[in-house]
Write a protein that holds these residues in place. Structure first.
Motif: not given
Ligand SMILES: C[S@@+](CC[C@H](N)C(=O)[O-])C[C@H]1O[C@@H](n2cnc3c(N)ncnc32)[C@H](O)[C@@H]1O
Length: 209
Positions: A49-72
């Motif tokens: 997440f912290s590596y994306y350039p500032k001027d892009v629009e990003v949608i990130a997807t992840e199917p594992d609810p435990y991973m997702l919670r940490r990503a959030r």
């Protein structure tokens, strides 16, 4: 997806030394080069997440609810503007030709149906769009591949579905992409267990114009 609670819990600490040694640099180059409207698949705990350039629009997807919670949690703490959605790479809820870039790092080893995931990525990318990927893959040699096949059932169990023995570059090509850039490296030491996931690829695949 039911998810892998313990794998999600230890993922960041398990990855920490690789992040310092080479993944930080990989993410800087691969993720930092994303353009336009960007889709990330299998985002895990959000290490990109912290590596994306500032001027892009990003949608990130992840199917594992435990991973997702940490990503959030990572998103909340960092303040990065990224939309996060629960979704597997084989079935992505977006329109055809709607992204300029798709990013996937260390994902195709874990996806149950990589051919379907790549067909989805192709469907979603605009003509000439880029799939920017980093994966650990099958050894070129029959000897290396034999040992990766042999270890696969145990590896998959410990690695939350990870397959060490996939020829992912070939699967990407078979999905109709052309490989615009490819680097093959072996950044891990030749000792067990790392020896089984030693060959890595970093690349850019282009969707046909
Ligand atoms: C080794 S982790 C990599 C996480 C992150 N991309 C990174 O670079 O740190 C593999 C990720 O693939 C995810 N995954 C597993 N099956 C998937 C699927 N069908 N579609 C998308 N991602 C999947 C896992 O939940 C996990 O988050």
């Amino acid at each position: 997806m039911k998810g892998h609670r313990w794998f999600a819990a230890i993922y960041d600490s398990m990855a920490a030394s690789e992040e310092r040694r080479f993944m930080g640099e990989v993410r800087t180059e691969l993720v930092g080069g994303a353009k336009g409207r960007v889709l990330e698949i299998g985002a895990g705990t959000g290490l990109n997440f912290s590596y994306y350039p500032k001027d892009v629009e990003v949608i990130a997807t992840e199917p594992d609810p435990y991973m997702l919670r940490r990503a959030r949690r990572r998103l909340t703490e960092s303040g990065n503007h990224i939309e996060l959605r629960e979704s597997s790479a084989e079935e992505l809820p977006f329109e055809n030709d709607s992204f300029d870039t798709v990013v996937g790092t260390l994902v195709m080893c874990s996806v149950p149906h990589p051919e379907r995931a790549l067909a989805e990525i192709r469907r979603l990318l605009k003509p000439g769009g880029e799939y920017r990927f980093y994966e650990h893959v099958r050894y070129d040699s029959a000897f290396g591949g034999f040992w990766q096949d042999a270890i696969m059932p145990i590896w998959r169990w410990f690695g939350a579905g990870c397959h060490p023995n996939r020829d992912t570059v070939r699967t990407i090509q078979n999905a109709g992409f052309s490989i615009a850039h490819l680097e093959r490296t072996k950044p891990l030491p030749p000792v067990p267990p790392m020896i089984f996931s030693r060959p890595h690829v970093k690349g850019i695949a282009k969707s046909p114009d």
